[in-house]
Motif scaffolding. Structure first.
Motif, PDB file in Angstrom:
ATOM      1  N   THR A  63      24.654  13.187 -28.821  1.00 26.65           N
ATOM      2  CA  THR A  63      25.652  12.402 -28.335  1.00 26.65           C
ATOM      3  C   THR A  63      26.960  12.574 -29.168  1.00 26.65           C
ATOM      4  O   THR A  63      26.666  11.961 -30.555  1.00 26.65           O
ATOM      5  N   GLU A  64      27.972  12.556 -28.850  1.00 26.52           N
ATOM      6  CA  GLU A  64      29.450  12.752 -29.412  1.00 26.52           C
ATOM      7  C   GLU A  64      30.395  11.423 -29.690  1.00 26.52           C
ATOM      8  O   GLU A  64      31.243  10.951 -30.148  1.00 26.52           O
ATOM      9  N   LEU A  65      30.069  10.848 -28.190  1.00 26.81           N
ATOM     10  CA  LEU A  65      30.846   9.664 -27.682  1.00 26.81           C
ATOM     11  C   LEU A  65      29.926   8.950 -26.978  1.00 26.81           C
ATOM     12  O   LEU A  65      29.387   9.469 -25.998  1.00 26.81           O
ATOM     13  N   VAL A  66      30.070   7.584 -27.049  1.00 23.15           N
ATOM     14  CA  VAL A  66      29.519   6.661 -25.925  1.00 23.15           C
ATOM     15  C   VAL A  66      30.518   6.066 -25.053  1.00 23.15           C
ATOM     16  O   VAL A  66      31.598   5.438 -25.714  1.00 23.15           O
ATOM     17  N   VAL A  67      30.478   5.896 -23.743  1.00 23.44           N
ATOM     18  CA  VAL A  67      31.325   5.160 -23.050  1.00 23.44           C
ATOM     19  C   VAL A  67      30.507   4.169 -22.321  1.00 23.44           C
ATOM     20  O   VAL A  67      29.793   4.439 -21.584  1.00 23.44           O
ATOM     21  N   THR A  68      31.053   3.093 -22.473  1.00 26.46           N
ATOM     22  CA  THR A  68      30.159   1.805 -22.091  1.00 26.46           C
ATOM     23  C   THR A  68      30.988   1.128 -20.838  1.00 26.46           C
ATOM     24  O   THR A  68      32.109   0.969 -20.801  1.00 26.46           O
ATOM     25  N   THR A  69      29.969   0.546 -20.060  1.00 24.34           N
ATOM     26  CA  THR A  69      30.442  -0.484 -19.065  1.00 24.34           C
ATOM     27  C   THR A  69      30.556  -1.702 -19.555  1.00 24.34           C
ATOM     28  O   THR A  69      29.930  -2.034 -20.533  1.00 24.34           O
ATOM     29  N   PRO A  70      31.440  -2.676 -19.037  1.00 31.44           N
ATOM     30  CA  PRO A  70      31.902  -3.987 -19.602  1.00 31.44           C
ATOM     31  C   PRO A  70      30.396  -4.819 -19.887  1.00 31.44           C
ATOM     32  O   PRO A  70      30.598  -5.544 -20.840  1.00 31.44           O
ATOM     33  N   GLY A  71      29.416  -4.761 -19.002  1.00 34.31           N
ATOM     34  CA  GLY A  71      28.406  -5.743 -19.284  1.00 34.31           C
ATOM     35  C   GLY A  71      27.589  -5.729 -20.434  1.00 34.31           C
ATOM     36  O   GLY A  71      26.866  -6.510 -20.964  1.00 34.31           O
ATOM     37  N   TRP A  72      27.400  -4.641 -21.159  1.00 32.10           N
ATOM     38  CA  TRP A  72      26.559  -4.389 -22.360  1.00 32.10           C
ATOM     39  C   TRP A  72      26.946  -5.022 -23.496  1.00 32.10           C
ATOM     40  O   TRP A  72      28.236  -4.997 -23.850  1.00 32.10           O
ATOM     41  N   LYS A  73      26.178  -5.666 -24.002  1.00 28.56           N
ATOM     42  CA  LYS A  73      26.425  -6.677 -25.407  1.00 28.56           C
ATOM     43  C   LYS A  73      26.753  -5.792 -26.421  1.00 28.56           C
ATOM     44  O   LYS A  73      26.017  -4.601 -26.499  1.00 28.56           O
ATOM     45  N   PRO A  74      27.648  -6.152 -27.301  1.00 30.29           N
ATOM     46  CA  PRO A  74      27.728  -5.290 -28.683  1.00 30.29           C
ATOM     47  C   PRO A  74      26.823  -5.212 -29.351  1.00 30.29           C
ATOM     48  O   PRO A  74      26.623  -4.294 -30.208  1.00 30.29           O
ATOM     49  N   THR A  75      25.579  -6.112 -29.189  1.00 30.72           N
ATOM     50  CA  THR A  75      24.423  -6.129 -29.977  1.00 30.72           C
ATOM     51  C   THR A  75      23.258  -5.249 -29.340  1.00 30.72           C
ATOM     52  O   THR A  75      22.293  -5.168 -30.252  1.00 30.72           O
ATOM     53  N   SER A  76      23.701  -4.412 -28.351  1.00 28.92           N
ATOM     54  CA  SER A  76      22.780  -3.659 -27.763  1.00 28.92           C
ATOM     55  C   SER A  76      22.266  -2.510 -28.702  1.00 28.92           C
ATOM     56  O   SER A  76      22.859  -2.041 -29.548  1.00 28.92           O
ATOM     57  N   PRO A  77      21.042  -2.348 -28.866  1.00 28.20           N
ATOM     58  CA  PRO A  77      20.121  -1.391 -29.630  1.00 28.20           C
ATOM     59  C   PRO A  77      20.812  -0.070 -29.567  1.00 28.20           C
ATOM     60  O   PRO A  77      21.345   0.854 -30.382  1.00 28.20           O
ATOM     61  N   LEU A  78      21.481   0.315 -28.297  1.00 26.92           N
ATOM     62  CA  LEU A  78      22.148   1.683 -28.190  1.00 26.92           C
ATOM     63  C   LEU A  78      23.476   1.726 -28.961  1.00 26.92           C
ATOM     64  O   LEU A  78      23.955   2.898 -29.417  1.00 26.92           O
ATOM     65  N   PHE A  79      23.982   0.662 -29.174  1.00 22.07           N
ATOM     66  CA  PHE A  79      25.348   0.721 -29.856  1.00 22.07           C
ATOM     67  C   PHE A  79      24.963   0.568 -31.387  1.00 22.07           C
ATOM     68  O   PHE A  79      25.715   1.155 -32.435  1.00 22.07           O
TER      69      PHE A  79
END
Length: 464
Positions: A63-79
Motif C-alpha cells: 500500500t502506498e496510500l490509504v483513503v479512509t471513509t469518515p467513520g473510521w477512528k484515528p486510533t484504528s489499527p489500520l492507521f
C-alpha cells in the motif's frame, strides 16, 4: 499507485470506483461482512477492485496510500500500521480536493456541531437564486469525489464538512467557510473537546475571502484567530442581535449586513425578513445569517439572499410540524441527536411536553435541563440512557411530571406519544427532540422521526 480504501458505504464505494477508473490498483478493507457489504463488494469487484470483508485491521502489502471513509477512528489499527510504514492517510474529502481540475469551482464550506445540513441547503438555495450553477454536497450525502470528477460546469459548491472529514483533509482550502457552533459531540472519536474543536477549525485554513463565525459562540471566533488564512481574508460574525461592523445580524425583524457594504461603520444592507425563514426559530435564523454571510462573501446580491431563503424548505425531522390536535402542536425534531441541538429546539417553544432519550454518546444533561426547565410542562423518556436525563430532571426540574417508559423497542414511540398527549394542555407543544442518538431503538434518526409522525397520526384515528 497501490491504494487501500478503508470502508465501503456512501463514501468508500465512490472513492474506490473513482480511483480504479483513474488506473490505481485498489484494495478495499471493511470490518463488517453483511448482505449490504457483499452487494457493494460485488459491484466493485466487477471493476477490478479487490475487496476484503471482515478484515479492517491489516494494511495490505505494498500500500502506498490509504483513503479512509469518515467513520473510521484515528486510533484504528489500520492507521497505526500505515503510520509505522510511512504511508499517508487521506479522507474522502482530501481525495476529492486533490482530484479537482484546474478550472474547479471554489468551495463555500460549512461545519459545526449542529445546523450544517440546513445551512448548506440554505446557501445552495441563495446561490441558485443568484443564477449560479451550484450543488449542496459533501457530508450532506452527495459524494464530493463524484462531484469533482463530473462534467457538470459548477460555478461554486456549497460543501458540508463533518469533523471526521476535516480530520483527514489537511490540504483543503475553501474560498470562505463557517463554524456554526461548537458543543461536545463525537468525543469518543476525537478523544477530547480540544481535538474536536481543532478538527472543526481546519475549515478556516487557507480561506481567501471570509472566515464566518458565530458571535454568540466565542470558541468559533477563537478558531478564526488561530487559522492561517490568505492575506486580506476577513473575520465576519453573525449574531441574532444588532450587528456591529463586519457582522450580519437582526434589527426589528430584518436580517441586515454590516460586513459587505461600502461603509460598514455607518451603513447596513437589508437582506431579508425573519418571516422569510422557515421555521423562524432562533437557531434557524442563525443558520440563515451564516448562509447569507457566505453567499455575500461570494458576491451574491441582497435580493438573491431574500429569494433563496424564501425558496428554502427544511428537510424532514428538523423542527417539522406534524399536526395540531386538540390545540396541541406536535413537532418532530428527531435530528436533535445531541444536547446542543435539543437546547436550540427547546428554546423555540414556550410550553413543551418533551419526548427525549436514546443513546447519550457520553453526554451529560444537567445544563440542558437547567436552561429548559421553565418551559417544560412534562417529559416522556424512552431509550437506553434515559436514566441520565431522568436524574438531571430530578436535580433541576423536580416539579415537572415525568413518564419514564422502560422500553427500548420501536413500539415504545406510540406509547410515548400517547403519554405526551395526556400531559399536554391546549397551547402546548409536544416536541420530539431526543438529545440522543437513535441506534438503541431505530436504524437512524429518520426512522425515529417517522415512528413519531405515525404515532401522532394514530391519535386522530377513529378509535382514539
Amino acid at each position: 499507485m497501490r491504494i487501500t480504501v478503508a470502508g465501503l458505504g456512501v463514501s468508500g464505494v465512490p472513492a474506490a470506483r473513482a480511483l480504479a477508473g483513474l488506473g490505481a490498483t485498489v484494495t478495499v478493507v471493511n470490518g463488517s461482512d453483511g448482505e449490504r457489504q457483499r452487494a457493494e463488494a460485488a459491484e466493485l469487484e466487477a471493476l477490478g477492485v479487490t475487496v476484503r470483508l471482515g478484515d479492517g485491521d491489516a494494511l495490505p502489502e505494498g500500500t502506498e496510500l490509504v483513503v479512509t471513509t469518515p467513520g473510521w477512528k484515528p486510533t484504528s489499527p489500520l492507521f497505526r500500521a500505515a503510520e509505522q510504514a510511512g504511508v499517508p492517510v487521506w479522507g474522502d474529502v482530501e481525495l476529492a480536493w486533490r482530484l479537482r481540475r484546474p478550472d474547479a469551482p471554489p468551495w463555500l464550506a460549512v461545519t459545526g456541531t449542529n445546523g450544517k445540513t440546513t445551512t448548506v441547503r440554505m446557501l445552495a438555495a441563495i446561490l441558485e437564486a443568484e443564477g449560479l450553477r451550484t450543488a449542496a454536497v459533501g457530508n450532506i450525502g452527495v459524494p464530493l469525489v463524484d462531484v469533482v470528477l463530473s462534467d457538470e460546469p459548477y460555478d461554486v459548491l456549497a460543501v458540508e464538512l463533518s469533523s471526521y472529514q476535516l480530520h483527514w483533509a489537511p490540504s483543503v482550502r475553501p474560498h470562505s467557510a463557517t463554524v456554526l457552533n461548537l458543543a461536545p459531540d463525537h468525543l469518543d472519536w476525537h478523544g477530547s473537546m480540544a481535538a474536536y474543536a481543532a478538527d472543526k477549525g481546519r475549515v478556516y485554513e487557507g480561506n481567501t475571502v471570509a472566515c464566518v463565525y458565530n458571535a454568540a459562540d466565542s470558541a468559533t471566533e477563537d478558531l478564526v484567530r488561530r487559522a492561517d488564512v490568505e492575506e486580506g481574508c476577513r473575520a465576519i460574525g453573525f449574531t441574532l442581535g444588532t450587528p456591529g461592523p463586519s457582522q450580519l445580524g437582526v434589527v426589528e425583524g430584518i436580517l441586515v449586513d454590516r460586513a459587505f457594504v461600502a461603509n460598514r461603520q455607518q451603513q447596513a444592507q437589508e437582506l431579508a425578513e425573519v418571516t422569510d425563514i422557515t421555521p423562524a426559530a432562533p437557531h434557524n435564523i442563525a443558520n440563515a445569517l451564516a448562509a447569507a454571510a457566505l453567499a455575500r462573501a461570494f458576491g451574491v446580491r441582497p435580493t438573491a439572499v431574500r429569494d433563496g431563503l424564501r425558496a428554502f424548505h427544511p428537510d424532514a425531522h428538523r423542527i417539522q410540524h406534524i399536526a395540531d390536535i386538540g390545540g396541541v402542536a406536535y413537532i418532530d425534531d428527531s435530528k436533535a441527536t445531541n444536547t446542543h441541538a435539543a437546547e436550540a429546539s427547546l428554546a423555540a417553544y414556550e410550553h413543551i411536553v418533551w419526548i427525549a432519550g436514546g443513546l447519550a454518546k457520553g453526554a451529560t444533561f444537567d445544563e440542558l435541563v437547567q436552561k429548559s426547565a421553565a418551559r417544560l410542562r412534562g417529559v416522556v423518556l424512552i431509550g437506553a440512557d434515559r436514566a441520565l436525563i431522568r436524574e438531571a430532571l430530578a436535580r433541576h426540574a423536580p416539579d415537572v411530571p415525568v413518564a419514564d417508559l422502560d422500553r427500548t423497542d420501536t413500539g415504545a414511540m406510540p406509547e410515548a406519544v400517547r403519554e405526551a398527549a395526556r400531559l399536554a394542555e391546549p397551547g402546548d407543544t409536544v416536541l420530539l427532540a431526543p438529545a440522543c442518538a437513535s441506534m438503541d431503538m431505530f436504524v437512524n434518526y429518520t426512522k425515529r422521526g417517522d415512528a413519531f409522525a405515525d404515532a401522532v397520526r394514530e391519535l386522530t384515528a377513529p378509535d382514539h
